[in-house]
Scaffold this active site. Structure first.
Site, PDB file in Angstrom:
ATOM      1  N   PHE A  24       0.825  -1.206   0.000  1.00  0.00           N
ATOM      2  CA  PHE A  24       0.000   0.000   0.000  1.00  0.00           C
ATOM      3  C   PHE A  24       0.864   1.263   0.000  1.00  0.00           C
ATOM      4  CE2 PHE A  24      -2.346   2.847   3.191  1.00  0.00           C
ATOM      5  CZ  PHE A  24      -2.915   3.622   2.206  1.00  0.00           C
ATOM      6  N   ASP A  28      10.833 -13.153   0.133  1.00  0.00           N
ATOM      7  CA  ASP A  28      10.774 -12.726   1.525  1.00  0.00           C
ATOM      8  C   ASP A  28      12.088 -12.009   1.840  1.00  0.00           C
ATOM      9  OD1 ASP A  28      11.463 -12.978   4.395  1.00  0.00           O
ATOM     10  OD2 ASP A  28       9.533 -14.009   4.539  1.00  0.00           O
ATOM     11  N   ALA A  36       8.977  -2.917   4.238  1.00  0.00           N
ATOM     12  CA  ALA A  36       8.477  -4.267   4.516  1.00  0.00           C
ATOM     13  C   ALA A  36       8.336  -4.481   6.018  1.00  0.00           C
ATOM     14  CB  ALA A  36       9.419  -5.306   3.923  1.00  0.00           C
ATOM     15  N   ALA A  37       7.173  -4.994   6.431  1.00  0.00           N
ATOM     16  CA  ALA A  37       6.924  -5.224   7.854  1.00  0.00           C
ATOM     17  C   ALA A  37       5.600  -5.954   8.031  1.00  0.00           C
ATOM     18  CB  ALA A  37       6.869  -3.893   8.612  1.00  0.00           C
ATOM     19  N   GLN A  38       5.443  -6.521   9.208  1.00  0.00           N
ATOM     20  CA  GLN A  38       4.122  -6.946   9.680  1.00  0.00           C
ATOM     21  C   GLN A  38       3.520  -5.706  10.324  1.00  0.00           C
ATOM     22  OE1 GLN A  38       0.976  -7.444  11.186  1.00  0.00           O
ATOM     23  NE2 GLN A  38       2.175  -7.702  13.053  1.00  0.00           N
ATOM     24  N   SER A  72       9.032   3.734  10.331  1.00  0.00           N
ATOM     25  CA  SER A  72       8.608   3.389  11.691  1.00  0.00           C
ATOM     26  C   SER A  72       7.104   3.601  11.779  1.00  0.00           C
ATOM     27  CB  SER A  72       9.383   4.228  12.710  1.00  0.00           C
ATOM     28  OG  SER A  72       9.034   3.869  14.034  1.00  0.00           O
ATOM     29  N   TYR A  84       3.844  -5.009  18.191  1.00  0.00           N
ATOM     30  CA  TYR A  84       4.121  -4.199  17.004  1.00  0.00           C
ATOM     31  C   TYR A  84       4.826  -2.908  17.394  1.00  0.00           C
ATOM     32  CZ  TYR A  84       3.438  -1.103  13.038  1.00  0.00           C
ATOM     33  OH  TYR A  84       3.660  -0.220  12.008  1.00  0.00           O
ATOM     34  N   ASN A  89      -1.828   7.274  11.069  1.00  0.00           N
ATOM     35  CA  ASN A  89      -2.703   6.332  10.363  1.00  0.00           C
ATOM     36  C   ASN A  89      -2.811   6.727   8.895  1.00  0.00           C
ATOM     37  OD1 ASN A  89      -3.694   6.330  13.358  1.00  0.00           O
ATOM     38  ND2 ASN A  89      -4.420   4.424  12.448  1.00  0.00           N
ATOM     39  N   ARG A 141      -8.068   9.024  16.194  1.00  0.00           N
ATOM     40  CA  ARG A 141      -6.959   8.775  15.280  1.00  0.00           C
ATOM     41  C   ARG A 141      -6.630  10.042  14.500  1.00  0.00           C
ATOM     42  NH1 ARG A 141      -7.123   4.950  18.013  1.00  0.00           N
ATOM     43  NH2 ARG A 141      -7.282   2.736  17.463  1.00  0.00           N
TER      44      ARG A 141
END
Length: 321
Positions: free
Chosen positions: A13, A55, A77-79, A120, A146, A175, A213
């Site tokens: 995204f 990956d 790249a991240a969860q 971050s 997280y 957000n 938010r």
């Protein structure tokens, strides 16, 4: 000769919008395992770019020398789900902590002059006091796995700068919303909310809906990365919070989305279905982004404008949802 840029998570995204901003001006390579990103997110670009379907944690483990090929690495790249980090802490640790460590180790060993822009999150602050605004100097507050992983990433970046001189700019988006929001997972629910309203389905809210938010449009976020790259003297080894400075409750957000969707169907109704609160959910966050606005001239558009643009995109891509 164009500078060579690697974007980890570049078909996701946020990553794909960053690629949009850079692809005309830089030699771009994307690495993504397509767990959430898609090739469709990159189709809007007519420019050629490199693509590694892999990956990134495994790739850096096997081929750390690959970092030698790049002048700049944008690490996206991240969860990215707070809630998933609570139920799947090991996956969060692997992607966000081990992966970032391997990236810095590869750069330290094989390309110490490479510049990193580290993604971050505003989550490093946890909950802040109501009626206040976080900025770059607000202390860390551990709240979830997280949030902890992002704090670690930032501390790692600062340590590698101090010990080894690795040049890092840290970006803390609030957000983020906009076109190409994911259609699965617990992250990026705003796009799914729009799709639900357009289809006359209920919006799910975990908790009271009074959680506050601060929303930033994805194209403004991508512009922030571009300006950091273009202004290395100002942005090197700096930390920037990206925020609009205005908070909205989830109930207010739902109503803004509803009013935007009325443009396409005046017969729809707003239905909200409440569920029990989720562990780790932030109750209040609003940020102050004066630093990046003053240093780099970045501006963040109003939520209503961004929601209108996002609604148009979701309407045109409703089959994704």
């Amino acid at each position: 000769m164009k500078e060579r840029v690697l974007v980890t998570g570049g078909s996701g995204f946020i990553g794909s919008h960053i690629v949009d901003k850079l692809v005309d001006k830089y030699d771009i390579t994307v690495i993504d395992n397509l767990s959430f990103g898609t090739h469709d997110n990159l189709k809007q670009s007519s420019k050629e770019m490199g693509f590694i379907e892999a990956d990134y944690v495994k790739e850096l483990s096997k081929y750390p020398k690959r970092v030698k090929s790049y002048d700049i690495i944008i690490h996206c790249a991240a969860q990215v789900s707070t809630f998933s980090s609570v139920t799947e802490p090991e996956e969060t640790f692997r992607n966000n902590v081990e992966g970032t460590f391997r990236l810095y180790e590869a750069i330290r060993t094989y390309n110490p002059n490479c510049r990193i822009i580290l993604t971050s999150s505003r989550s490093v602050y946890g909950d802040i006091d109501k009626d206040s605004k976080a900025d770059e100097y607000t202390p860390y507050k551990v709240s979830t796995n997280y949030n902890l992983s992002k704090i670690y990433d930032e501390l790692l970046a600062k340590t590698y700068n101090k010990l080894y001189g690795i040049n890092t700019t840290i970006i803390r988006p609030s957000n983020v919303y906009g076109p190409r929001m994911p259609d699965k997972g617990l992250y990026g629910f705003l796009g799914r909310w729009i799709s639900f309203v357009l289809q006359n389905k209920s919006i799910p809210i975990w908790g009271s809906g009074n959680q506050v938010r601060d929303w930033v449009f994805v194209e403004d976020v991508a512009e922030s990365y571009l300006r950091c790259i273009r202004n290395p003297d100002a942005s090197s080894n700096q930390t920037y919070l990206l925020a609009s400075g205005k908070g909205y409750t989830l109930i207010e957000l739902a109503n803004i989305i509803f009013n935007s969707c009325l443009t396409y169907d005046d017969k729809i109704e707003l239905n909200i279905q409440h569920f029990p609160p989720k562990v780790g959910d932030i109750q209040y966050f609003v940020g102050n982004s004066d630093k990046i606005q003053k240093q780099l001239g970045v501006k963040f558009r109003l939520l209503e404008e961004g929601i209108s643009l996002t609604t148009k995109w979701v309407k045109e891509n409703l089959d994704r949802y």
